[in-house]
Write an enzyme that holds these catalytic residues in place. Sequence first.
Site, PDB file in Angstrom:
ATOM      1  N   HIS A  37     -20.191  -9.323 -11.235  1.00  0.00           N
ATOM      2  CA  HIS A  37     -19.431  -9.001 -10.025  1.00  0.00           C
ATOM      3  C   HIS A  37     -19.326 -10.106  -8.974  1.00  0.00           C
ATOM      4  CE1 HIS A  37     -19.079  -4.869 -11.282  1.00  0.00           C
ATOM      5  NE2 HIS A  37     -20.382  -4.799 -11.446  1.00  0.00           N
ATOM      6  N   ARG A  45      -6.308 -15.442  -7.007  1.00  0.00           N
ATOM      7  CA  ARG A  45      -6.763 -14.053  -7.106  1.00  0.00           C
ATOM      8  C   ARG A  45      -5.623 -13.204  -7.653  1.00  0.00           C
ATOM      9  NH1 ARG A  45      -8.694 -12.505  -1.459  1.00  0.00           N
ATOM     10  NH2 ARG A  45      -9.356 -10.609  -2.498  1.00  0.00           N
ATOM     11  N   ASP A  46      -4.973 -13.735  -8.694  1.00  0.00           N
ATOM     12  CA  ASP A  46      -3.835 -13.055  -9.285  1.00  0.00           C
ATOM     13  C   ASP A  46      -4.186 -12.566 -10.689  1.00  0.00           C
ATOM     14  OD1 ASP A  46      -3.941 -15.418 -10.720  1.00  0.00           O
ATOM     15  OD2 ASP A  46      -2.042 -16.204  -9.975  1.00  0.00           O
ATOM     16  N   CYS A 105      -9.961  -6.195 -10.928  1.00  0.00           N
ATOM     17  CA  CYS A 105      -9.182  -6.450 -12.136  1.00  0.00           C
ATOM     18  C   CYS A 105      -9.098  -5.146 -12.925  1.00  0.00           C
ATOM     19  CB  CYS A 105      -9.855  -7.524 -12.983  1.00  0.00           C
ATOM     20  SG  CYS A 105     -10.087  -9.096 -12.116  1.00  0.00           S
ATOM     21  N   ILE A 127     -18.356  -2.597   0.565  1.00  0.00           N
ATOM     22  CA  ILE A 127     -18.771  -2.348  -0.813  1.00  0.00           C
ATOM     23  C   ILE A 127     -20.014  -1.473  -0.837  1.00  0.00           C
ATOM     24  CG2 ILE A 127     -17.666  -4.411  -1.745  1.00  0.00           C
ATOM     25  CD1 ILE A 127     -20.383  -5.776  -1.769  1.00  0.00           C
ATOM     26  N   HIS A 138     -26.210  -2.757  -8.969  1.00  0.00           N
ATOM     27  CA  HIS A 138     -25.055  -1.999  -9.469  1.00  0.00           C
ATOM     28  C   HIS A 138     -24.007  -1.912  -8.373  1.00  0.00           C
ATOM     29  CE1 HIS A 138     -22.669   1.135 -11.375  1.00  0.00           C
ATOM     30  NE2 HIS A 138     -22.773   1.851 -10.270  1.00  0.00           N
TER      31      HIS A 138
END
Length: 147
Positions: A37, A45-46, A105, A127, A138
């Site tokens: 992560h 960032r595509d 993604c 987050i 996690h």
Amino acid sequence: MVMGLGVLLLVFMLGLGLTPPTLAQDNSRYTDFLAQHYDPKPQGRDDRYCESIMRRRGLTSPCKGINTFIHGSKRSIKAICENKNGNPHRENLRISKSSFQVTTCKLHGGSPWPPCHYRATADFRNIVVACENGLPVHLDQSIFRRL
């Protein structure tokens, strides 16, 4: 004397089996979290970014349905597990006080087997993580909230 050494050896061996996980084991879960992560300085960032990083991180055999990469410092991510940058959230989770730059993604297409095609969503979000021994282990995908 021989009997005393045998008992001592037995107690020692039993003690090894009953000890809690070591710091190295805890760090391996944190290391796995980072590998899955964490990307401090993304190159774009595509969709191409997602396809490339998912492949490099070994998340494409089979194709993982969704994965989020956090772009920030390790220090600020670890601070979520403390009061510095995190608050308790639901059961055994912590939510960041500050937002992070993230890229999510998402698998695009029907097949779970390579070649994997991903769609990127770049965002700033708080987050939610699970922590063990002061380290994030996690990332909870299901309770992200947009700012």
